[in-house]
Design a protein around this motif. Sequence first.
Motif, PDB file in Angstrom:
ATOM      1  N   ALA A 129      17.162   2.001  -5.037  1.00 23.55           N
ATOM      2  CA  ALA A 129      16.848   2.740  -6.260  1.00 23.55           C
ATOM      3  C   ALA A 129      15.903   1.973  -7.174  1.00 23.55           C
ATOM      4  CB  ALA A 129      18.138   3.078  -7.011  1.00 23.55           C
ATOM      5  N   TRP A 130      15.758   0.679  -6.962  1.00 27.60           N
ATOM      6  CA  TRP A 130      14.886  -0.141  -7.805  1.00 27.60           C
ATOM      7  C   TRP A 130      13.429   0.333  -7.761  1.00 27.60           C
ATOM      8  CZ3 TRP A 130      10.885  -2.508  -5.212  1.00 27.60           C
ATOM      9  CH2 TRP A 130      11.008  -2.571  -3.813  1.00 27.60           C
ATOM     10  N   ARG A 131      13.035   1.041  -6.698  1.00 28.95           N
ATOM     11  CA  ARG A 131      11.638   1.458  -6.572  1.00 28.95           C
ATOM     12  C   ARG A 131      11.237   2.487  -7.618  1.00 28.95           C
ATOM     13  NH1 ARG A 131      10.500   4.240  -2.603  1.00 28.95           N
ATOM     14  NH2 ARG A 131      12.502   4.580  -1.576  1.00 28.95           N
ATOM     15  N   ARG A 132      12.231   3.116  -8.268  1.00 27.00           N
ATOM     16  CA  ARG A 132      11.899   4.092  -9.310  1.00 27.00           C
ATOM     17  C   ARG A 132      11.528   3.433 -10.621  1.00 27.00           C
ATOM     18  NH1 ARG A 132      16.472   6.950  -7.047  1.00 27.00           N
ATOM     19  NH2 ARG A 132      17.788   6.203  -8.749  1.00 27.00           N
ATOM     20  N   ASP A 133      11.830   2.135 -10.744  1.00 25.78           N
ATOM     21  CA  ASP A 133      11.466   1.388 -11.950  1.00 25.78           C
ATOM     22  C   ASP A 133      10.071   0.802 -11.730  1.00 25.78           C
ATOM     23  OD1 ASP A 133      11.149  -0.482 -14.031  1.00 25.78           O
ATOM     24  OD2 ASP A 133      13.313  -0.711 -14.220  1.00 25.78           O
ATOM     25  N   VAL A 134       9.112   1.269 -12.510  1.00 23.21           N
ATOM     26  CA  VAL A 134       7.716   0.875 -12.317  1.00 23.21           C
ATOM     27  C   VAL A 134       7.531  -0.619 -12.509  1.00 23.21           C
ATOM     28  CG1 VAL A 134       5.354   1.201 -13.130  1.00 23.21           C
ATOM     29  CG2 VAL A 134       6.914   3.154 -13.010  1.00 23.21           C
ATOM     30  N   ALA A 135       8.135  -1.176 -13.557  1.00 22.73           N
ATOM     31  CA  ALA A 135       7.957  -2.600 -13.846  1.00 22.73           C
ATOM     32  C   ALA A 135       8.539  -3.472 -12.742  1.00 22.73           C
ATOM     33  CB  ALA A 135       8.613  -2.947 -15.187  1.00 22.73           C
ATOM     34  N   VAL A 136       9.690  -3.087 -12.227  1.00 23.35           N
ATOM     35  CA  VAL A 136      10.318  -3.859 -11.160  1.00 23.35           C
ATOM     36  C   VAL A 136       9.479  -3.788  -9.890  1.00 23.35           C
ATOM     37  CG1 VAL A 136      12.345  -4.015  -9.669  1.00 23.35           C
ATOM     38  CG2 VAL A 136      12.627  -3.629 -12.115  1.00 23.35           C
ATOM     39  N   PHE A 190       7.660  -6.875  -7.697  1.00 26.75           N
ATOM     40  CA  PHE A 190       7.805  -7.120  -6.264  1.00 26.75           C
ATOM     41  C   PHE A 190       6.482  -6.900  -5.530  1.00 26.75           C
ATOM     42  CE2 PHE A 190      12.439  -6.438  -7.025  1.00 26.75           C
ATOM     43  CZ  PHE A 190      12.859  -7.671  -6.539  1.00 26.75           C
ATOM     44  N   ASP A 191       5.598  -6.084  -6.089  1.00 27.37           N
ATOM     45  CA  ASP A 191       4.245  -5.992  -5.532  1.00 27.37           C
ATOM     46  C   ASP A 191       3.548  -7.346  -5.614  1.00 27.37           C
ATOM     47  OD1 ASP A 191       4.314  -3.349  -4.779  1.00 27.37           O
ATOM     48  OD2 ASP A 191       3.444  -2.596  -6.648  1.00 27.37           O
ATOM     49  N   ILE A 192       3.653  -7.978  -6.774  1.00 24.16           N
ATOM     50  CA  ILE A 192       3.012  -9.286  -6.955  1.00 24.16           C
ATOM     51  C   ILE A 192       3.610 -10.317  -6.012  1.00 24.16           C
ATOM     52  CG2 ILE A 192       2.670 -11.161  -8.612  1.00 24.16           C
ATOM     53  CD1 ILE A 192       2.597  -9.037 -10.830  1.00 24.16           C
ATOM     54  N   ALA A 193       4.946 -10.304  -5.867  1.00 25.41           N
ATOM     55  CA  ALA A 193       5.594 -11.251  -4.966  1.00 25.41           C
ATOM     56  C   ALA A 193       5.157 -11.009  -3.518  1.00 25.41           C
ATOM     57  CB  ALA A 193       7.111 -11.136  -5.094  1.00 25.41           C
ATOM     58  N   SER A 194       5.078  -9.756  -3.114  1.00 29.52           N
ATOM     59  CA  SER A 194       4.650  -9.452  -1.747  1.00 29.52           C
ATOM     60  C   SER A 194       3.194  -9.855  -1.525  1.00 29.52           C
ATOM     61  CB  SER A 194       4.836  -7.959  -1.462  1.00 29.52           C
ATOM     62  OG  SER A 194       6.199  -7.587  -1.570  1.00 29.52           O
ATOM     63  N   ILE A 200       0.833  -1.208   0.000  1.00 31.40           N
ATOM     64  CA  ILE A 200       0.000   0.000   0.000  1.00 31.40           C
ATOM     65  C   ILE A 200       0.867   1.258   0.000  1.00 31.40           C
ATOM     66  CG2 ILE A 200      -1.680   1.324   1.344  1.00 31.40           C
ATOM     67  CD1 ILE A 200      -2.860  -1.325   2.281  1.00 31.40           C
ATOM     68  N   VAL A 201       1.943   1.246   0.758  1.00 25.20           N
ATOM     69  CA  VAL A 201       2.820   2.421   0.831  1.00 25.20           C
ATOM     70  C   VAL A 201       3.869   2.412  -0.280  1.00 25.20           C
ATOM     71  CG1 VAL A 201       2.477   2.623   3.316  1.00 25.20           C
ATOM     72  CG2 VAL A 201       4.419   1.302   2.452  1.00 25.20           C
ATOM     73  N   ARG A 202       3.733   1.488  -1.238  1.00 30.06           N
ATOM     74  CA  ARG A 202       4.572   1.431  -2.433  1.00 30.06           C
ATOM     75  C   ARG A 202       6.035   1.136  -2.107  1.00 30.06           C
ATOM     76  NH1 ARG A 202       2.489   6.455  -6.089  1.00 30.06           N
ATOM     77  NH2 ARG A 202       3.369   5.158  -7.738  1.00 30.06           N
ATOM     78  N   ARG A 203       6.211   0.297  -1.109  1.00 31.10           N
ATOM     79  CA  ARG A 203       7.536  -0.225  -0.767  1.00 31.10           C
ATOM     80  C   ARG A 203       7.401  -1.715  -0.493  1.00 31.10           C
ATOM     81  NH1 ARG A 203       7.647   4.977   0.346  1.00 31.10           N
ATOM     82  NH2 ARG A 203       9.615   6.143   0.316  1.00 31.10           N
ATOM     83  N   THR A 234       8.511 -15.093  -5.800  1.00 32.34           N
ATOM     84  CA  THR A 234       9.614 -14.215  -5.413  1.00 32.34           C
ATOM     85  C   THR A 234      10.791 -14.360  -6.366  1.00 32.34           C
ATOM     86  OG1 THR A 234       8.947 -14.349  -3.085  1.00 32.34           O
ATOM     87  CG2 THR A 234      11.207 -13.638  -3.556  1.00 32.34           C
ATOM     88  N   VAL A 235      11.122 -15.584  -6.738  1.00 34.02           N
ATOM     89  CA  VAL A 235      12.221 -15.819  -7.686  1.00 34.02           C
ATOM     90  C   VAL A 235      11.910 -15.161  -9.022  1.00 34.02           C
ATOM     91  CG1 VAL A 235      13.434 -17.596  -9.001  1.00 34.02           C
ATOM     92  CG2 VAL A 235      13.003 -17.929  -6.561  1.00 34.02           C
ATOM     93  N   TRP A 236      10.668 -15.257  -9.476  1.00 35.67           N
ATOM     94  CA  TRP A 236      10.276 -14.604 -10.733  1.00 35.67           C
ATOM     95  C   TRP A 236      10.474 -13.093 -10.640  1.00 35.67           C
ATOM     96  CZ3 TRP A 236       6.220 -11.063 -10.974  1.00 35.67           C
ATOM     97  CH2 TRP A 236       5.933 -10.580 -12.253  1.00 35.67           C
ATOM     98  N   ALA A 237      10.094 -12.503  -9.496  1.00 34.19           N
ATOM     99  CA  ALA A 237      10.247 -11.059  -9.329  1.00 34.19           C
ATOM    100  C   ALA A 237      11.722 -10.660  -9.337  1.00 34.19           C
ATOM    101  CB  ALA A 237       9.582 -10.614  -8.031  1.00 34.19           C
ATOM    102  N   VAL A 238      12.571 -11.456  -8.705  1.00 33.17           N
ATOM    103  CA  VAL A 238      14.001 -11.144  -8.677  1.00 33.17           C
ATOM    104  C   VAL A 238      14.582 -11.216 -10.090  1.00 33.17           C
ATOM    105  CG1 VAL A 238      16.241 -11.970  -7.875  1.00 33.17           C
ATOM    106  CG2 VAL A 238      14.315 -11.865  -6.293  1.00 33.17           C
ATOM    107  N   ARG A 239      14.213 -12.217 -10.856  1.00 36.95           N
ATOM    108  CA  ARG A 239      14.703 -12.326 -12.236  1.00 36.95           C
ATOM    109  C   ARG A 239      14.191 -11.168 -13.078  1.00 36.95           C
ATOM    110  NH1 ARG A 239      13.967 -18.863 -13.371  1.00 36.95           N
ATOM    111  NH2 ARG A 239      15.691 -19.529 -11.990  1.00 36.95           N
ATOM    112  N   ARG A 240      12.980 -10.746 -12.850  1.00 34.03           N
ATOM    113  CA  ARG A 240      12.438  -9.586 -13.559  1.00 34.03           C
ATOM    114  C   ARG A 240      13.269  -8.356 -13.223  1.00 34.03           C
ATOM    115  NH1 ARG A 240       7.178  -8.292 -15.328  1.00 34.03           N
ATOM    116  NH2 ARG A 240       7.302  -6.312 -16.459  1.00 34.03           N
ATOM    117  N   SER A 241      13.682  -8.240 -11.973  1.00 30.61           N
ATOM    118  CA  SER A 241      14.517  -7.121 -11.563  1.00 30.61           C
ATOM    119  C   SER A 241      15.864  -7.160 -12.260  1.00 30.61           C
ATOM    120  CB  SER A 241      14.703  -7.144 -10.044  1.00 30.61           C
ATOM    121  OG  SER A 241      15.634  -6.171  -9.633  1.00 30.61           O
TER     122      SER A 241
END
Length: 256
Positions: free
Chosen positions: A166-173, A177-181, A147-150, A227-234
């Motif tokens: 700094a990864w939080r500035r990348d919308v796709a990344v 991580f939103d999906i993983a969380s 909810i707080v975008r972290r 979570t692994v998928w999100a990390v690879r996306r990052s």
Amino acid sequence: MGAPRRREPETEALGTPVVRDEVAHEPDLDPDPDPDDAPEPRNPTLLDQMGGIPGIVASGVPVVVFVVAQAVAGNLVASIVAAVASALLVAGWRLARGEAVQPALSGLLGVAVCAFIAWRTGEAKGFFLLGIWTSLIYGGVFLLSVIVRRPLVGVIWHLVNGEGQAWRRDVAVRRAFDIASLAWVVVFGARFVVQRWLYDSVYADTWLGWVRIAMGVPLAAVAAAVTVWAVRRSRRSEARPQEVEPQDRPHSRRAR
């Protein structure tokens, strides 16, 4: 001792005499190796901090021992002793293998608290009460982080690996991580809802322990896969231009 044998010259195909040196040459060793050529030490991942896959599986051993002992013996004290003893054995085994101390001690402390609650309540289902409420707390924390975008999965991953935020500035990344969380929110939420209902039902003594086992490692493995998928996306995002949020983009200057 006899006189040293004279070394005879050998002749190559063109007739030029060549003397072969019989001394074996040692391989050239660089006296001053370049420190830049040394491999960089790998930062421990979140999975490493938890003791790896064996550590995660071992953390569920005391619960399985408690459930089986309760089903076989039907004695609360015997089940508590068996669970605590298995936790001590797991902690000793991990320490003897030189693995991380913190996961072993945390697991032992958690089992001790669960055993104390079961002993105080006088009911076997009390052994699972701590896990039920911690699932609610963990699920709420993960949901709040989205909810707080972290998203907490991204925060923990990059914090453990020393990569900054700094990864939080990348919308796709951040969306990954939103999906993983949110996957962990579903896992913890399902554990709380199902096990809390069983705790107050007439099926607590029969099914609560087995449901706790079934909703343990299997559900965590599903969330871990996300979570692994999100990390690879990052990681893939590092090789492409970042899609930053509108507030992060530089304002275009008005043409004069």
